[in-house]
Design a protein around this motif. Structure first.
Motif, PDB file in Angstrom:
ATOM      1  N   ILE A 189       1.947  20.396 -98.577  1.00  0.00           N
ATOM      2  CA  ILE A 189       1.714  19.073 -99.132  1.00  0.00           C
ATOM      3  C   ILE A 189       0.222  18.768 -98.996  1.00  0.00           C
ATOM      4  CG2 ILE A 189       2.158  16.590 -98.941  1.00  0.00           C
ATOM      5  CD1 ILE A 189       4.614  18.021 -99.856  1.00  0.00           C
ATOM      6  N   THR A 190      -0.421  18.391-100.107  1.00  0.00           N
ATOM      7  CA  THR A 190      -1.843  18.051-100.071  1.00  0.00           C
ATOM      8  C   THR A 190      -2.057  16.784-100.886  1.00  0.00           C
ATOM      9  OG1 THR A 190      -2.451  20.387 -99.929  1.00  0.00           O
ATOM     10  CG2 THR A 190      -4.190  18.847-100.540  1.00  0.00           C
ATOM     11  N   ASN A 191      -2.783  15.841-100.322  1.00  0.00           N
ATOM     12  CA  ASN A 191      -2.979  14.544-100.945  1.00  0.00           C
ATOM     13  C   ASN A 191      -4.068  14.600-102.019  1.00  0.00           C
ATOM     14  OD1 ASN A 191      -3.441  11.813-101.541  1.00  0.00           O
ATOM     15  ND2 ASN A 191      -3.089  11.158 -99.447  1.00  0.00           N
ATOM     16  N   HIS A 192      -3.643  14.439-103.287  1.00  0.00           N
ATOM     17  CA  HIS A 192      -4.578  14.364-104.408  1.00  0.00           C
ATOM     18  C   HIS A 192      -4.394  13.041-105.149  1.00  0.00           C
ATOM     19  CE1 HIS A 192      -5.680  18.581-103.977  1.00  0.00           C
ATOM     20  NE2 HIS A 192      -4.421  18.944-104.060  1.00  0.00           N
ATOM     21  N   LEU A 193      -3.999  12.001-104.455  1.00  0.00           N
ATOM     22  CA  LEU A 193      -3.665  10.740-105.103  1.00  0.00           C
ATOM     23  C   LEU A 193      -4.888  10.171-105.827  1.00  0.00           C
ATOM     24  CD1 LEU A 193      -1.034   9.044-105.176  1.00  0.00           C
ATOM     25  CD2 LEU A 193      -2.034   7.622-103.378  1.00  0.00           C
ATOM     26  N   PRO A 194      -4.772   9.868-107.122  1.00  0.00           N
ATOM     27  CA  PRO A 194      -5.915   9.296-107.847  1.00  0.00           C
ATOM     28  C   PRO A 194      -6.148   7.847-107.453  1.00  0.00           C
ATOM     29  CG  PRO A 194      -3.988   9.412-109.274  1.00  0.00           C
ATOM     30  CD  PRO A 194      -3.608  10.102-107.994  1.00  0.00           C
ATOM     31  N   GLN A 195      -7.339   7.367-107.719  1.00  0.00           N
ATOM     32  CA  GLN A 195      -7.712   6.009-107.315  1.00  0.00           C
ATOM     33  C   GLN A 195      -6.840   4.943-107.978  1.00  0.00           C
ATOM     34  OE1 GLN A 195      -9.949   4.901-105.031  1.00  0.00           O
ATOM     35  NE2 GLN A 195     -10.211   7.052-104.439  1.00  0.00           N
ATOM     36  N   SER A 203      16.333  13.574 -92.054  1.00  0.00           N
ATOM     37  CA  SER A 203      17.594  14.163 -91.615  1.00  0.00           C
ATOM     38  C   SER A 203      17.392  15.644 -91.354  1.00  0.00           C
ATOM     39  CB  SER A 203      18.676  13.961 -92.682  1.00  0.00           C
ATOM     40  OG  SER A 203      19.865  14.634 -92.343  1.00  0.00           O
ATOM     41  N   GLY A 204      17.807  16.104 -90.167  1.00  0.00           N
ATOM     42  CA  GLY A 204      17.671  17.516 -89.833  1.00  0.00           C
ATOM     43  C   GLY A 204      16.733  17.752 -88.679  1.00  0.00           C
ATOM     44  N   THR A 205      16.523  19.012 -88.386  1.00  0.00           N
ATOM     45  CA  THR A 205      15.703  19.408 -87.243  1.00  0.00           C
ATOM     46  C   THR A 205      14.233  19.534 -87.639  1.00  0.00           C
ATOM     47  OG1 THR A 205      16.163  21.729 -87.738  1.00  0.00           O
ATOM     48  CG2 THR A 205      17.621  20.626 -86.175  1.00  0.00           C
ATOM     49  N   PRO A 206      13.316  19.521 -86.661  1.00  0.00           N
ATOM     50  CA  PRO A 206      11.895  19.681 -86.966  1.00  0.00           C
ATOM     51  C   PRO A 206      11.610  21.014 -87.647  1.00  0.00           C
ATOM     52  CG  PRO A 206      12.192  18.863 -84.738  1.00  0.00           C
ATOM     53  CD  PRO A 206      13.553  19.262 -85.223  1.00  0.00           C
ATOM     54  N   LEU A 207      10.511  21.074 -88.386  1.00  0.00           N
ATOM     55  CA  LEU A 207      10.093  22.328 -89.004  1.00  0.00           C
ATOM     56  C   LEU A 207       8.584  22.315 -89.189  1.00  0.00           C
ATOM     57  CD1 LEU A 207      10.743  22.497 -92.835  1.00  0.00           C
ATOM     58  CD2 LEU A 207      10.691  20.357 -91.564  1.00  0.00           C
ATOM     59  N   MET A 208       8.030  23.531 -89.357  1.00  0.00           N
ATOM     60  CA  MET A 208       6.599  23.685 -89.572  1.00  0.00           C
ATOM     61  C   MET A 208       6.299  23.658 -91.067  1.00  0.00           C
ATOM     62  SD  MET A 208       5.449  23.913 -86.491  1.00  0.00           S
ATOM     63  CE  MET A 208       3.744  24.398 -86.807  1.00  0.00           C
ATOM     64  N   ASP A 257      -2.143  18.844 -95.869  1.00  0.00           N
ATOM     65  CA  ASP A 257      -3.594  18.750 -96.091  1.00  0.00           C
ATOM     66  C   ASP A 257      -4.332  19.936 -95.476  1.00  0.00           C
ATOM     67  OD1 ASP A 257      -3.355  16.432 -97.561  1.00  0.00           O
ATOM     68  OD2 ASP A 257      -3.705  15.101 -95.849  1.00  0.00           O
ATOM     69  N   GLY A 258      -3.752  21.131 -95.657  1.00  0.00           N
ATOM     70  CA  GLY A 258      -4.396  22.356 -95.217  1.00  0.00           C
ATOM     71  C   GLY A 258      -4.222  22.700 -93.758  1.00  0.00           C
ATOM     72  N   ARG A 259      -3.464  21.883 -93.012  1.00  0.00           N
ATOM     73  CA  ARG A 259      -3.281  22.129 -91.579  1.00  0.00           C
ATOM     74  C   ARG A 259      -1.801  22.311 -91.269  1.00  0.00           C
ATOM     75  NH1 ARG A 259      -2.962  18.792 -86.817  1.00  0.00           N
ATOM     76  NH2 ARG A 259      -2.927  16.932 -88.138  1.00  0.00           N
ATOM     77  N   GLU A 260      -1.467  23.380 -90.576  1.00  0.00           N
ATOM     78  CA  GLU A 260      -0.078  23.640 -90.223  1.00  0.00           C
ATOM     79  C   GLU A 260       0.350  22.711 -89.089  1.00  0.00           C
ATOM     80  OE1 GLU A 260       2.887  27.416 -89.219  1.00  0.00           O
ATOM     81  OE2 GLU A 260       0.776  27.734 -89.696  1.00  0.00           O
ATOM     82  N   VAL A 261       1.437  21.986 -89.300  1.00  0.00           N
ATOM     83  CA  VAL A 261       1.903  21.006 -88.323  1.00  0.00           C
ATOM     84  C   VAL A 261       3.421  21.088 -88.214  1.00  0.00           C
ATOM     85  CG1 VAL A 261      -0.001  19.387 -88.676  1.00  0.00           C
ATOM     86  CG2 VAL A 261       2.052  19.205 -90.082  1.00  0.00           C
ATOM     87  N   GLU A 262       3.932  20.619 -87.108  1.00  0.00           N
ATOM     88  CA  GLU A 262       5.376  20.488 -86.949  1.00  0.00           C
ATOM     89  C   GLU A 262       5.779  19.079 -87.346  1.00  0.00           C
ATOM     90  OE1 GLU A 262       8.686  21.780 -83.710  1.00  0.00           O
ATOM     91  OE2 GLU A 262       7.191  20.333 -82.992  1.00  0.00           O
ATOM     92  N   VAL A 263       6.709  18.989 -88.285  1.00  0.00           N
ATOM     93  CA  VAL A 263       7.185  17.697 -88.750  1.00  0.00           C
ATOM     94  C   VAL A 263       8.491  17.372 -88.035  1.00  0.00           C
ATOM     95  CG1 VAL A 263       7.910  16.359 -90.761  1.00  0.00           C
ATOM     96  CG2 VAL A 263       6.112  18.056 -90.992  1.00  0.00           C
ATOM     97  N   THR A 264       8.563  16.178 -87.481  1.00  0.00           N
ATOM     98  CA  THR A 264       9.750  15.737 -86.759  1.00  0.00           C
ATOM     99  C   THR A 264      10.209  14.397 -87.340  1.00  0.00           C
ATOM    100  OG1 THR A 264       8.562  14.449 -85.079  1.00  0.00           O
ATOM    101  CG2 THR A 264       8.791  16.819 -84.690  1.00  0.00           C
ATOM    102  N   SER A 265      11.104  13.747 -86.633  1.00  0.00           N
ATOM    103  CA  SER A 265      11.551  12.422 -87.048  1.00  0.00           C
ATOM    104  C   SER A 265      10.450  11.382 -86.868  1.00  0.00           C
ATOM    105  CB  SER A 265      12.796  11.991 -86.274  1.00  0.00           C
ATOM    106  OG  SER A 265      12.533  11.986 -84.875  1.00  0.00           O
ATOM    107  N   LYS A 266       9.416  11.768 -86.124  1.00  0.00           N
ATOM    108  CA  LYS A 266       8.249  10.906 -85.997  1.00  0.00           C
ATOM    109  C   LYS A 266       7.265  11.284 -87.093  1.00  0.00           C
ATOM    110  CE  LYS A 266       8.578  10.291 -80.993  1.00  0.00           C
ATOM    111  NZ  LYS A 266       7.876  10.427 -79.690  1.00  0.00           N
ATOM    112  N   THR A 267       6.661  10.301 -87.704  1.00  0.00           N
ATOM    113  CA  THR A 267       5.790  10.546 -88.833  1.00  0.00           C
ATOM    114  C   THR A 267       4.575  11.365 -88.429  1.00  0.00           C
ATOM    115  OG1 THR A 267       6.448   8.478 -89.864  1.00  0.00           O
ATOM    116  CG2 THR A 267       4.395   9.449 -90.630  1.00  0.00           C
ATOM    117  N   VAL A 268       4.250  12.382 -89.240  1.00  0.00           N
ATOM    118  CA  VAL A 268       3.038  13.152 -89.040  1.00  0.00           C
ATOM    119  C   VAL A 268       2.002  12.615 -90.008  1.00  0.00           C
ATOM    120  CG1 VAL A 268       1.966  15.428 -89.269  1.00  0.00           C
ATOM    121  CG2 VAL A 268       4.255  15.212 -88.289  1.00  0.00           C
ATOM    122  N   ALA A 269       0.868  12.184 -89.491  1.00  0.00           N
ATOM    123  CA  ALA A 269      -0.161  11.569 -90.336  1.00  0.00           C
ATOM    124  C   ALA A 269      -1.413  12.433 -90.333  1.00  0.00           C
ATOM    125  CB  ALA A 269      -0.496  10.166 -89.823  1.00  0.00           C
ATOM    126  N   ASN A 270      -2.060  12.535 -91.481  1.00  0.00           N
ATOM    127  CA  ASN A 270      -3.333  13.236 -91.606  1.00  0.00           C
ATOM    128  C   ASN A 270      -4.252  12.401 -92.461  1.00  0.00           C
ATOM    129  OD1 ASN A 270      -2.986  16.287 -90.577  1.00  0.00           O
ATOM    130  ND2 ASN A 270      -1.061  15.545 -91.421  1.00  0.00           N
TER     131      ASN A 270
END
Length: 241
Positions: A181-187, A218-223, A227-240
């Protein structure tokens, strides 16, 4: 046989697909340093766009195919579609050269074309182009962009609208079994939020101008790659960002 969301092919079918894959290739035009759609197109004369009236589009309804196919002109995203589907098969520099080569010779006579150009413009971080192509995609039937809305909705193009948001603005793709997932949101868009199911999990993606957030609903955490960085996503929001 379909089982647990996957389609399994027998050994013979897998062998046929492998053989077909090995026989496929995309030619490369070393002169222009672009990926060619076929062996001959780079050598063909350019279609006379300057002297072709707007009323003569789509070309295939006004010119014989033998005339069209003897010129350098594309009805829709062809080679660029392959690059959209396999984003890690070429460098950003190569993608930029290919995009710049094909954009001026593509007529978008097919309703399926503009969504692909939007997605690739997002990947190149050309956000103005991405937004403009996306708006043409999403409003196609509302403004009768193709001039044939009387014949019905362009339903495949509706799918292209979804792809423009997720594959384009959210930079979503899967490579080596891993979600990117990479953020390319236009203005012009302040926020984008959507959910998807991936490997048995339900994920929610939220984009703003200043952040990228991915959460397991819903479900278990995963990698995944955010935005170019490998992270573990859980039920807690991962922000970049």
């Amino acid at each position: 046989m379909i089982q647990q969301g996957y389609i399994d092919g027998d050994a013979d079918e897998q062998a046929q697909l492998a053989s077909a894959s090995e026989a496929m290739y995309l030619p490369y035009d070393a002169t222009n340093q672009v990926t060619a759609q076929d062996d001959n197109s780079p050598k063909m004369p350019l279609w006379p766009f300057a002297t072709t009236a707007a009323t003569q589009y789509p070309l295939l309804l006004h010119y014989h195919p033998l005339m069209i196919y003897r010129h350098r002109v594309n009805k829709q995203a062809d080679t660029l579609l392959a690059e959209m589907l396999f984003p890690e098969d070429q460098s950003q520099e190569q993608l930029a050269r290919d995009y710049d080569y094909y954009e001026p010779i593509t007529t978008h006579d097919s309703s399926l074309s503009r969504s692909i150009f939007s997605i690739l413009a997002s990947r190149l971080d050309r956000r103005d182009k991405a937004y403009n192509y996306y708006m043409d995609t999403s409003l196609m039937d509302l403004v009768d962009l193709q001039g044939n809305a009387k014949d019905g909705l362009h339903e495949a193009n509706l799918g292209g609208s979804w792809l423009g948001l997720t594959y384009g603005f959210a930079g979503m793709y899967v490579a080596a079994g891993k979600l990117h997932i990479t953020n390319h949101l236009p203005q012009e868009i302040n926020q984008l939020s959507y959910r998807l199911r991936f490997r048995g999990r339900v994920l929610e993606v939220q984009l703003t101008q200043g952040s990228t957030q991915v959460q397991v609903v819903s479900g278990t955490p995963l990698m995944i790659v955010v935005d170019g960085r490998e992270v573990e996503v859980t039920s807690k929001t991962v922000a970049n960002g």
